[in-house]
Design a protein around this motif. Structure first.
Motif, PDB file in Angstrom:
ATOM      1  N   MET A 167     -11.368 114.884  -7.276  1.00  0.00           N
ATOM      2  CA  MET A 167     -10.419 115.692  -6.633  1.00  0.00           C
ATOM      3  C   MET A 167     -10.672 117.160  -7.097  1.00  0.00           C
ATOM      4  O   MET A 167     -10.284 118.416  -6.443  1.00  0.00           O
ATOM      5  N   SER A 168     -11.348 117.366  -8.082  1.00  0.00           N
ATOM      6  CA  SER A 168     -11.804 118.699  -8.606  1.00  0.00           C
ATOM      7  C   SER A 168     -13.066 119.304  -7.868  1.00  0.00           C
ATOM      8  O   SER A 168     -13.366 120.277  -8.073  1.00  0.00           O
ATOM      9  N   ASP A 169     -13.713 118.424  -7.190  1.00  0.00           N
ATOM     10  CA  ASP A 169     -14.772 119.177  -6.264  1.00  0.00           C
ATOM     11  C   ASP A 169     -14.114 120.033  -5.283  1.00  0.00           C
ATOM     12  O   ASP A 169     -13.073 119.767  -4.824  1.00  0.00           O
ATOM     13  N   SER A 170     -14.861 121.379  -5.035  1.00  0.00           N
ATOM     14  CA  SER A 170     -14.538 122.137  -4.192  1.00  0.00           C
ATOM     15  C   SER A 170     -14.654 121.524  -2.771  1.00  0.00           C
ATOM     16  O   SER A 170     -15.478 120.784  -2.192  1.00  0.00           O
ATOM     17  N   LEU A 171     -14.192 122.095  -1.627  1.00  0.00           N
ATOM     18  CA  LEU A 171     -14.283 121.686  -0.299  1.00  0.00           C
ATOM     19  C   LEU A 171     -15.724 121.841   0.161  1.00  0.00           C
ATOM     20  O   LEU A 171     -16.379 120.888   1.111  1.00  0.00           O
ATOM     21  N   ARG A 172     -16.680 122.885  -0.289  1.00  0.00           N
ATOM     22  CA  ARG A 172     -17.682 123.000   0.058  1.00  0.00           C
ATOM     23  C   ARG A 172     -18.527 121.792  -0.424  1.00  0.00           C
ATOM     24  O   ARG A 172     -19.551 121.358   0.132  1.00  0.00           O
ATOM     25  N   ASP A 173     -18.313 121.527  -1.823  1.00  0.00           N
ATOM     26  CA  ASP A 173     -19.073 120.343  -2.422  1.00  0.00           C
ATOM     27  C   ASP A 173     -18.773 119.068  -1.590  1.00  0.00           C
ATOM     28  O   ASP A 173     -19.826 118.244  -1.297  1.00  0.00           O
ATOM     29  N   GLN A 174     -17.536 118.671  -1.059  1.00  0.00           N
ATOM     30  CA  GLN A 174     -17.358 117.568  -0.371  1.00  0.00           C
ATOM     31  C   GLN A 174     -18.016 117.728   0.710  1.00  0.00           C
ATOM     32  O   GLN A 174     -18.462 116.433   1.257  1.00  0.00           O
ATOM     33  N   LEU A 175     -18.074 118.808   1.677  1.00  0.00           N
ATOM     34  CA  LEU A 175     -18.583 118.902   2.668  1.00  0.00           C
ATOM     35  C   LEU A 175     -20.107 118.526   2.680  1.00  0.00           C
ATOM     36  O   LEU A 175     -20.853 117.756   3.423  1.00  0.00           O
ATOM     37  N   LEU A 176     -20.747 119.040   1.505  1.00  0.00           N
ATOM     38  CA  LEU A 176     -22.256 118.797   1.267  1.00  0.00           C
ATOM     39  C   LEU A 176     -22.303 117.340   0.939  1.00  0.00           C
ATOM     40  O   LEU A 176     -23.380 116.628   1.385  1.00  0.00           O
ATOM     41  N   LYS A 177     -21.806 116.573   0.123  1.00  0.00           N
ATOM     42  CA  LYS A 177     -21.785 115.240  -0.078  1.00  0.00           C
ATOM     43  C   LYS A 177     -21.548 114.455   1.045  1.00  0.00           C
ATOM     44  O   LYS A 177     -22.140 113.459   1.091  1.00  0.00           O
ATOM     45  N   ALA A 178     -20.681 114.833   2.158  1.00  0.00           N
ATOM     46  CA  ALA A 178     -20.582 114.040   3.087  1.00  0.00           C
ATOM     47  C   ALA A 178     -21.758 114.224   4.193  1.00  0.00           C
ATOM     48  O   ALA A 178     -21.559 113.475   5.212  1.00  0.00           O
TER      49      ALA A 178
ATOM     50  N   LEU B 243     -21.694 116.962   6.056  1.00  0.00           N
ATOM     51  CA  LEU B 243     -21.196 117.525   7.340  1.00  0.00           C
ATOM     52  C   LEU B 243     -21.765 119.170   7.211  1.00  0.00           C
ATOM     53  O   LEU B 243     -21.414 119.631   8.149  1.00  0.00           O
ATOM     54  N   ALA B 244     -22.297 119.728   6.290  1.00  0.00           N
ATOM     55  CA  ALA B 244     -22.807 120.899   5.929  1.00  0.00           C
ATOM     56  C   ALA B 244     -24.237 120.842   5.528  1.00  0.00           C
ATOM     57  O   ALA B 244     -24.317 120.027   4.299  1.00  0.00           O
ATOM     58  N   THR B 245     -24.905 121.860   5.633  1.00  0.00           N
ATOM     59  CA  THR B 245     -26.253 122.000   4.892  1.00  0.00           C
ATOM     60  C   THR B 245     -26.111 122.924   3.983  1.00  0.00           C
ATOM     61  O   THR B 245     -25.324 123.889   3.940  1.00  0.00           O
ATOM     62  N   PRO B 246     -27.082 122.920   2.860  1.00  0.00           N
ATOM     63  CA  PRO B 246     -26.924 123.904   1.594  1.00  0.00           C
ATOM     64  C   PRO B 246     -27.039 125.131   2.401  1.00  0.00           C
ATOM     65  O   PRO B 246     -26.608 126.325   1.626  1.00  0.00           O
ATOM     66  N   GLU B 247     -27.846 125.731   3.382  1.00  0.00           N
ATOM     67  CA  GLU B 247     -27.934 126.947   3.975  1.00  0.00           C
ATOM     68  C   GLU B 247     -26.368 127.290   4.385  1.00  0.00           C
ATOM     69  O   GLU B 247     -26.077 128.409   3.996  1.00  0.00           O
ATOM     70  N   GLN B 248     -25.760 126.438   5.123  1.00  0.00           N
ATOM     71  CA  GLN B 248     -24.512 126.891   5.565  1.00  0.00           C
ATOM     72  C   GLN B 248     -23.522 127.276   4.415  1.00  0.00           C
ATOM     73  O   GLN B 248     -22.675 128.041   4.094  1.00  0.00           O
ATOM     74  N   ALA B 249     -23.597 126.485   3.386  1.00  0.00           N
ATOM     75  CA  ALA B 249     -23.072 126.630   2.011  1.00  0.00           C
ATOM     76  C   ALA B 249     -23.112 127.839   1.393  1.00  0.00           C
ATOM     77  O   ALA B 249     -22.350 128.613   0.758  1.00  0.00           O
ATOM     78  N   ARG B 250     -24.367 128.142   1.061  1.00  0.00           N
ATOM     79  CA  ARG B 250     -24.806 129.617   0.923  1.00  0.00           C
ATOM     80  C   ARG B 250     -24.259 130.674   1.551  1.00  0.00           C
ATOM     81  O   ARG B 250     -23.889 131.533   1.043  1.00  0.00           O
TER      82      ARG B 250
END
Length: 182
Positions: free
Chosen positions: A1-12, A14-21
């Motif tokens: 649960m300590s993972d941020s939403l961005r990390d969770q989306l990357l793991k799933a 649903l988002a690319t590393p470029e979108q996260a940046r």
């Protein structure tokens, strides 16, 4: 649960590393310095463009000055119309023949034909004289006060002296009438 939403989306996936940046950058913050952008914009202008920009700036300043002068002229006309209307409505009729009343306005002595009653009222301060466009008009004191609020240099009012004479006055024993003709 300590993972941020961005990390969770990357793991799933649903988002690319470029979108996260891109999402990590603050939305209101723009990169670069404003002063350096202005300097670059000035450098990119040709001399003709700079001259045109300077001419437009000068024209805007000149237009602003002309607008201020026009507004001032409008205010003067409006003030003159207001005074004219007050004098027409409340001005007292001057007699064709009567006594000459002398008064000082703007450092000059002016003369005006008035009746005997108007002379007494002027001396007592119950009437005022309005000088508009070189013509003198006799008006009641309250109307003179209203005009003096707008244009004090157009209004003459009798100065009301205090009843107490100056103790050092050598002529205190000699009364001078208020309606002295000079």
């Amino acid at each position: 649960m300590s993972d941020s939403l961005r990390d969770q989306l990357l793991k799933a996936g649903l988002a690319t590393p470029e979108q996260a940046r891109r999402a990590s950058k603050k939305p209101g913050k723009k990169s670069g310095n404003k002063a350096s952008k202005k300097a670059r914009a000035q450098q990119s202008l040709t001399p003709e463009q700079q001259a045109a920009k300077e001419a437009a700036r000068k024209k805007a300043a000149r237009d602003k000055a002309l607008e201020a002068k026009r507004k001032q002229r409008e205010q003067l006309l409006d003030m003159d119309n207001t005074v004219r209307q007050l004098v027409e409505r409340h001005g007292l009729k001057r007699p064709d023949e009567g006594e000459t009343y002398n008064f000082m306005l703007d450092g000059r002595i002016h003369s005006l034909q008035v009746s005997g009653e108007q002379r007494r009222d002027l001396a007592a301060g119950r009437l005022s004289i309005v000088s508009r466009a070189g013509i003198h008009h006799v008006v009641p004191h309250p109307i003179g006060d209203r005009i003096a609020e707008k244009v004090p240099e157009w209004v003459w009012r009798a100065e009301t002296d205090s009843d107490e004479p100056d103790p050092d006055d050598p002529y205190a024993d000699y009364k001078v009438p208020d309606d002295l003709i000079w």
